[in-house]
Design a protein around this motif. Structure first.
Motif, PDB file in Angstrom:
ATOM      1  N   UNK A  96      52.303 -38.909-115.215  1.00 56.64           N
ATOM      2  CA  UNK A  96      50.958 -38.939-114.639  1.00 56.64           C
ATOM      3  C   UNK A  96      50.086 -39.742-115.582  1.00 56.64           C
ATOM      4  N   UNK A  97      49.399 -40.752-115.057  1.00 57.27           N
ATOM      5  CA  UNK A  97      48.632 -41.646-115.919  1.00 57.27           C
ATOM      6  C   UNK A  97      47.160 -41.648-115.511  1.00 57.27           C
ATOM      7  N   UNK A  98      46.280 -41.484-116.507  1.00 56.45           N
ATOM      8  CA  UNK A  98      44.837 -41.520-116.314  1.00 56.45           C
ATOM      9  C   UNK A  98      44.303 -42.674-117.163  1.00 56.45           C
ATOM     10  N   UNK A  99      43.573 -43.599-116.546  1.00 63.05           N
ATOM     11  CA  UNK A  99      43.074 -44.770-117.267  1.00 63.05           C
ATOM     12  C   UNK A  99      42.064 -44.391-118.345  1.00 63.05           C
ATOM     13  N   UNK A 100      41.252 -43.372-118.094  1.00 66.29           N
ATOM     14  CA  UNK A 100      40.257 -42.980-119.095  1.00 66.29           C
ATOM     15  C   UNK A 100      40.409 -41.491-119.406  1.00 66.29           C
TER      16      UNK A 100
ATOM     17  N   UNK B 196      55.087 -35.810-118.217  1.00 64.91           N
ATOM     18  CA  UNK B 196      54.357 -36.627-119.186  1.00 64.91           C
ATOM     19  C   UNK B 196      53.000 -36.970-118.597  1.00 64.91           C
ATOM     20  N   UNK B 197      51.940 -36.641-119.351  1.00 67.81           N
ATOM     21  CA  UNK B 197      50.583 -36.973-118.964  1.00 67.81           C
ATOM     22  C   UNK B 197      50.060 -37.984-119.978  1.00 67.81           C
ATOM     23  N   UNK B 198      49.789 -39.198-119.529  1.00 69.23           N
ATOM     24  CA  UNK B 198      49.269 -40.242-120.410  1.00 69.23           C
ATOM     25  C   UNK B 198      47.789 -40.424-120.081  1.00 69.23           C
ATOM     26  N   UNK B 199      46.935 -40.136-121.056  1.00 74.28           N
ATOM     27  CA  UNK B 199      45.486 -40.127-120.848  1.00 74.28           C
ATOM     28  C   UNK B 199      44.868 -41.202-121.732  1.00 74.28           C
ATOM     29  N   UNK B 200      44.145 -42.149-121.105  1.00 73.46           N
ATOM     30  CA  UNK B 200      43.601 -43.297-121.814  1.00 73.46           C
ATOM     31  C   UNK B 200      42.630 -42.951-122.926  1.00 73.46           C
ATOM     32  N   UNK B 201      41.787 -41.943-122.732  1.00 73.32           N
ATOM     33  CA  UNK B 201      40.861 -41.570-123.802  1.00 73.32           C
ATOM     34  C   UNK B 201      40.920 -40.068-124.057  1.00 73.32           C
ATOM     35  N   UNK B 202      39.997 -39.281-123.513  1.00 73.55           N
ATOM     36  CA  UNK B 202      39.876 -37.870-123.898  1.00 73.55           C
ATOM     37  C   UNK B 202      40.439 -36.905-122.857  1.00 73.55           C
ATOM     38  N   UNK B 203      40.836 -35.735-123.343  1.00 74.98           N
ATOM     39  CA  UNK B 203      41.261 -34.612-122.506  1.00 74.98           C
ATOM     40  C   UNK B 203      40.357 -33.433-122.818  1.00 74.98           C
TER      41      UNK B 203
ATOM     42  N   UNK C 281      47.371 -38.520-125.611  1.00 71.46           N
ATOM     43  CA  UNK C 281      45.921 -38.635-125.477  1.00 71.46           C
ATOM     44  C   UNK C 281      45.410 -39.790-126.332  1.00 71.46           C
ATOM     45  N   UNK C 282      44.695 -40.731-125.687  1.00 68.57           N
ATOM     46  CA  UNK C 282      44.220 -41.940-126.354  1.00 68.57           C
ATOM     47  C   UNK C 282      43.165 -41.708-127.405  1.00 68.57           C
ATOM     48  N   UNK C 283      42.418 -40.619-127.326  1.00 63.37           N
ATOM     49  CA  UNK C 283      41.436 -40.310-128.373  1.00 63.37           C
ATOM     50  C   UNK C 283      41.557 -38.826-128.733  1.00 63.37           C
ATOM     51  N   UNK C 284      40.631 -37.993-128.253  1.00 69.17           N
ATOM     52  CA  UNK C 284      40.590 -36.587-128.659  1.00 69.17           C
ATOM     53  C   UNK C 284      40.832 -35.629-127.505  1.00 69.17           C
ATOM     54  N   UNK C 285      41.181 -34.401-127.858  1.00 64.84           N
ATOM     55  CA  UNK C 285      41.323 -33.321-126.888  1.00 64.84           C
ATOM     56  C   UNK C 285      40.496 -32.133-127.347  1.00 64.84           C
ATOM     57  N   UNK C 286      39.862 -31.470-126.395  1.00 64.17           N
ATOM     58  CA  UNK C 286      39.128 -30.229-126.674  1.00 64.17           C
ATOM     59  C   UNK C 286      39.577 -29.201-125.653  1.00 64.17           C
ATOM     60  N   UNK C 287      40.136 -28.091-126.149  1.00 60.27           N
ATOM     61  CA  UNK C 287      40.534 -26.987-125.285  1.00 60.27           C
ATOM     62  C   UNK C 287      39.433 -25.938-125.330  1.00 60.27           C
TER      63      UNK C 287
END
Length: 112
Positions: free
Chosen positions: A2-6, A26-33, A56-62
């Motif tokens: 699964x791919x997210x551009x941003x 597989x989840x490919x995330x362009x920037x933040x989650x 995750x292309x940048x940061x993740x916050x749960x």
């Protein structure tokens, strides 16, 4: 895969994402989650946390109370808000993994 551009998010309070079936997710995330308060990842029908990958292309916050599953790999930071939990692992390449009253449970390796 699964791919997210941003950005990608589990946005509604108490939202649930269900992954079903054996195999690798597989989840490919362009920037933040980001996840919201008390959201959760639910694995059913043979899905395993050690076979779910979050790139995750940048940061993740749960968010607070979030129940997350899988292997988090962030280019920058990963933040666990109060009471967030993870069954999996958290890797931040260029910054910190921050936990606030949080628990990470490491499952065995993915054997498919």
């Amino acid at each position: 895969m699964y791919k997210f551009a941003s950005t990608a998010s589990i946005a509604a309070p108490s939202a649930q994402l269900t992954l079903s079936g054996s195999g690798v997710f597989i989840f490919q995330i362009g920037s933040a989650l980001g996840t919201s308060l008390n959201s959760q990842i639910v694995l059913v029908n043979g899905a395993l946390p050690q076979c779910v990958f979050w790139l995750i292309g940048s940061s993740a916050v749960l968010g607070s109370g979030c129940k997350f599953q899988g292997i988090l790999m962030a280019s920058a930071s990963i933040g666990f808000m109060d009471g967030a939990s993870l069954v999996g692992a958290a890797y931040a390449q260029n910054a910190a993994v921050t936990l606030i009253n949080s628990v990470i449970t490491v499952p065995p390796a993915c054997n498919l």
